[in-house]
Design a protein around this motif. Sequence first.
Motif: not given
Length: 412
Positions: A58, A62, A264, A307, A311
């Motif tokens: 993650d 990001n 996510h 989402y 991502y």
Amino acid sequence: MLSHVLQTGAFALAPALASGLPRLSAALGGLQQRRGLLWSVEREKGHVYKDASQIIDDKHINAALETTKSAAKDPVAIKSILEAAKERSFLTNYTPGKSEYVQGLTVEECATLLNIDVKDKDLMDMVYDTAFAIKNRIYGNRIVLFAPLYIANYCVNSCTYCAFRAGNKSLQRTALSDQDIVAEVSALEQQGHRRLLVLTGEHPKYTFDQFLHALGVINSVKTDPCGNIRRVNVEIPTLSVSDMRRLKATDCVGTFTLFQETYHRPTFAKMHISGPKSDYEHRLLTQDRAFRGGIDDVGIGTLFGLYDYRYEVLAMLQHSNHLEAEYGAGPHTISVPRLRPADGSELSIRPPYEVDDENFKKLVAIIRIAVPYTGMILSTRESPQMRDELLKVSCICVSKLLQCVHGDLLGC
């Protein structure tokens, strides 16, 4: 479910407690198994897997999205990335591994392309031209058609976006009999179909044993003078290693496909309220269990709209890289469905992260550049116009029709 709440909700976990989440997840799986909710029970002991956070990083995702925003506006940087990707795809001064999987883009390169503004026509034309060149060089004008065949719509899971969810009381539940299956497969064969994607929900009313029997029935159907189905792919609930071996033993399954839906974690917990599917870690490791059970042909996918699509694309790239590194074979296919309205689901009518046509075309083209030798599957959810556009730059597999005697599976 509890593991997701502890990780992503209002509770702050100490490192020692956080490290125990995989054991907690296993304990919750054992509880579901005793309650008879699990469709597939693990009979093999001793399998050890990477932690899910090592597969889907993650922080890396990001950080990549944040640090590449400036480069996404730089034509020189974009051109350099695309030229390098094309060389890898064409195997110019590049030696791939033992499998056909080739990583065309690093996570940072992929993030840079995902950050391009779709209104920047010059940059987008560069992306589309590269995707077209790769697709045309590797696949030419080849298009693979298949027909989905839904066997049963019973389900114990509560997925907020899906018409099959357990809480949808307006849906009539049923399962195909052997006679129904023969009739459906015969009709599809007479239409010229040679490839099927066979699907079912997750519920003890329709067991894995019954599904294996259905595969045998499908394999036995031959319609003169049309012949029989030559390839049966499956999109079914997650299986244990022991049941993956049983599926492999049928000797009639091509690709095992399962979508993470969203990579996510907080969104996954919010969308999957209850049922075996609410276990993020267990679902993410499904393809690992497939490889360990002898099935080396797997498909992955994300439901775009739950989402941020940027991502999700990067997470799918990480997942693909993990499978290649761990088992010497990346995914055979990547599916790219968009969330569409489902019966009784308010969320599906107003997706939390709706992807418009331009950004959808962009992300599909970027996936083609990122994983050039991985088949991409486009569903009947898309309009004929969008399918035509995407076939030019990326997708080679298309579902010809939506055969569903149980009601629409739109958005699942």
